[in-house]
Design an enzyme around this catalytic site. Structure first.
Site, PDB file in Angstrom:
ATOM      1  CE  LYS A 128     -13.306 -27.734  85.363  1.00 40.89           C
ATOM      2  NZ  LYS A 128     -14.502 -27.425  84.580  1.00 40.89           N
ATOM      3  CG  MET A 185      -5.338 -24.848  78.730  1.00 41.36           C
ATOM      4  SD  MET A 185      -6.391 -26.124  79.461  1.00 41.36           S
ATOM      5  CE  MET A 185      -6.281 -27.416  78.203  1.00 41.36           C
ATOM      6  CB  THR A 218     -11.020 -25.816  68.109  1.00 40.60           C
ATOM      7  OG1 THR A 218     -10.207 -26.043  69.254  1.00 40.60           O
ATOM      8  CG2 THR A 218     -10.191 -26.014  66.860  1.00 40.60           C
ATOM      9  CB  ILE A 260     -11.034 -29.587  70.768  1.00 40.22           C
ATOM     10  CG1 ILE A 260     -11.538 -30.300  69.502  1.00 40.22           C
ATOM     11  CG2 ILE A 260      -9.515 -29.430  70.717  1.00 40.22           C
ATOM     12  CD1 ILE A 260     -11.146 -29.638  68.209  1.00 40.22           C
ATOM     13  CG  ASP A 304     -16.155 -23.512  80.763  1.00 47.32           C
ATOM     14  OD1 ASP A 304     -16.751 -23.760  81.820  1.00 47.32           O
ATOM     15  OD2 ASP A 304     -15.846 -24.374  79.933  1.00 47.32           O
ATOM     16  CD  GLU A 334     -34.390  19.059  54.193  1.00 43.15           C
ATOM     17  OE1 GLU A 334     -34.264  17.874  53.811  1.00 43.15           O
ATOM     18  OE2 GLU A 334     -33.724  20.013  53.737  1.00 43.15           O
ATOM     19  CB  VAL A 335     -33.271  19.465  60.617  1.00 42.85           C
ATOM     20  CG1 VAL A 335     -33.030  18.523  61.794  1.00 42.85           C
ATOM     21  CG2 VAL A 335     -32.167  19.307  59.576  1.00 42.85           C
TER      22      VAL A 335
END
Length: 467
Positions: A271, A384, A332, A307, A249, A22-23
């Site tokens: 940064k 930060m 945010t 923000i 960023d 079958e496969v």
């Protein structure tokens, strides 16, 4: 990426299937649908393969597999229920550098068969790398509802006008922009509804009114959220897919960057502490220059661009130079990270207000309105602030908050590498240091932190080796 996804042209070329059950029949049908000339090696065939043989669709070798069967074939599928036979097929094919797939045995495969969504000529192949074929099929079923059959007709119909468009526009970029606009407009709906004549007239009119000059560029200021790709907005995703260049960023996660259009140019403008790849003013003017070159520029920022993202400065410069722009808000870090850490920012019993501040050190000091921060029933979220954590905690205590005030620091929040350290204003600096916390982090101070143990729901998988 464990496998390279490719589409192989087998039209008119010999392919070998080893197995007669079958496969093997399913794999044979797939190869025939793709135009392959199929040879089947198996002592016996099931009814479906027998029908293919009677119809002349396949060539049958009623014998056990031998390496001689690989002569002049471009692809092999082993689908027997004997692993020793499948392994022999795999080894023989690999010796001849012939792509081989062994059904349900990824270790013996040089390629794998994906779950296929067929909207010919549009094809979508979905693979789990052999780890979970059922999951791949479930994903295909979901896509079936999102990509109707009409998309195949749309692709075929649009192909009739490729040469018209190519002759009209000398620039490949201009051709791409034209097709993007056409395929997202009325033309598509006309084709879907069977109004082929109207669709043709619309496209030809559009060609007549287009010029060969590249349009002025535009800047998309997009918030990428706190790191988890699932938190992107639909609009962000759409713009990420049509940008010509992305300026991103450090806080934009690799998983999100991978979702940008693959042929878009990438410019890193990250940064880090005491290390700026590009000063902010240079970034502002870079966006202007790229847009004036006619590019659609994706300015991708972690969190929300308004923000602590300096998005206002960037669009102010764009406005001064009359550059079109649009802004897409992002989740945010304060909202996303707190949610994934199980810390509500406000709660009727603990905090009726919330304040966001940046804890960036300058000359070993932090210039904040400490009296406004050190108030009861208020949550303080500090961006930060990792390097300034001892100063932050000391100043908040000095200005009136109890040393026992609950405080948390969260590293890489919302991602699978999230870590949460809980303490108080008195203990958090030492706890964060011993935990070797690294940026990006978010600090939350206030009575709401008490709820973390009860409300924490997200269970990240974090490897201390950084993997």
């Amino acid at each position: 990426m464990d496998f390279l996804p490719i589409f192989l042209n087998i039209k008119g070329r010999s392919c070998l299937v080893v197995g007669g059950g079958e496969v093997a029949a399913r794999k044979t049908a797939l190869l025939l649908k793709a135009g392959g000339q199929v040879r089947v090696v198996s002592p016996i065939l099931n009814d479906e393969l027998g029908n293919h043989l009677q119809l002349g669709n396949i060539i049958h070798y009623a014998e056990a597999f031998d390496s001689k069967h690989l002569n002049n074939v471009v692809l092999v599928i082993a689908a027997t229920n004997e692993r020793s036979v499948n392994q022999y097929v795999s080894e023989s094919a690999n010796q001849l550098s012939i792509p081989v797939n062994v059904v349900d045995d990824p270790a013996l495969c040089s390629f794998i068969m994906p779950s296929i969504l067929d909207r010919s000529p549009i094809l979508v192949a979905i693979s789990s790398g052999g780890t979970s074929p059922v999951l791949a099929r479930l994903l295909r079923a979901r896509l079936e509802t999102l990509i109707p059959e009409a998309y195949g007709h749309l692709a075929t119909y649009a192909a009739k006008f490729r040469e018209h468009v190519k002759r009209r526009f000398s620039s490949p970029k201009k051709r791409r922009l034209f097709w993007e606009r056409i395929l997202q407009g009325p033309f598509t709906e006309m084709v879907f509804s069977g109004k082929n004549r109207s669709a043709q007239a619309y496209l030809l009119r559009s060609l007549e009114h287009e010029t060969d000059e590249l349009p002025c560029g535009e800047v998309y200021l997009v918030g990428a959220g706190p790191g988890n790709p699932d938190l992107l907005t639909f609009r962000a995703m759409r713009l990420m897919q049509q940008a010509d260049v992305v300026v991103y960023d450090r806080l934009v996660s690799p998983a999100i960057l991978d979702m940008v259009r693959r042929d878009a140019a990438r410019i890193y403008a990250g940064k880090e502490r005491d290390k700026h790849v590009l000063p902010q003013e240079s970034i502002n003017h870079l966006l202007v220059r790229l847009a004036k070159e006619g590019k659609r520029v994706l300015r991708l920022k972690g969190g929300d661009p308004f923000i602590f993202g300096r998005g206002g400065e960037e669009i102010e410069t764009l406005s001064q130079h009359h550059i079109p722009f649009q802004v897409v808000p992002g989740i945010t870090a304060a909202s996303g990270v707190a949610s994934y850490a199980g810390i509500p920012l406000t709660h009727r019993d603990y905090a009726q207000s919330c304040i966001f501040v940046t804890g960036h050190l300058k000359n070993n000091t932090i210039n904040l309105d400490w009296s406004a921060l050190a108030r009861p029933q208020q949550t303080i979220v500090i961006y930060m602030g990792l390097h300034g954590l001892p100063v932050l905690c000391e100043q908040l205590i000095t200005h009136g908050l109890p040393a026992s005030t609950p405080a948390a620091i969260v590293q890489q929040g919302t991602t699978h590498r999230q870590r949460v350290v809980i303490g108080s204003l008195e203990t958090l600096p030492a706890l964060a240091s011993s935990a070797n916390m690294i940026p990006p982090t978010l600090i939350i101070v206030g009575e709401v932190v008490k709820l973390h143990q009860k409300l924490a729901w997200f269970e990240p998988v974090y490897d201390l080796n950084g993997k």
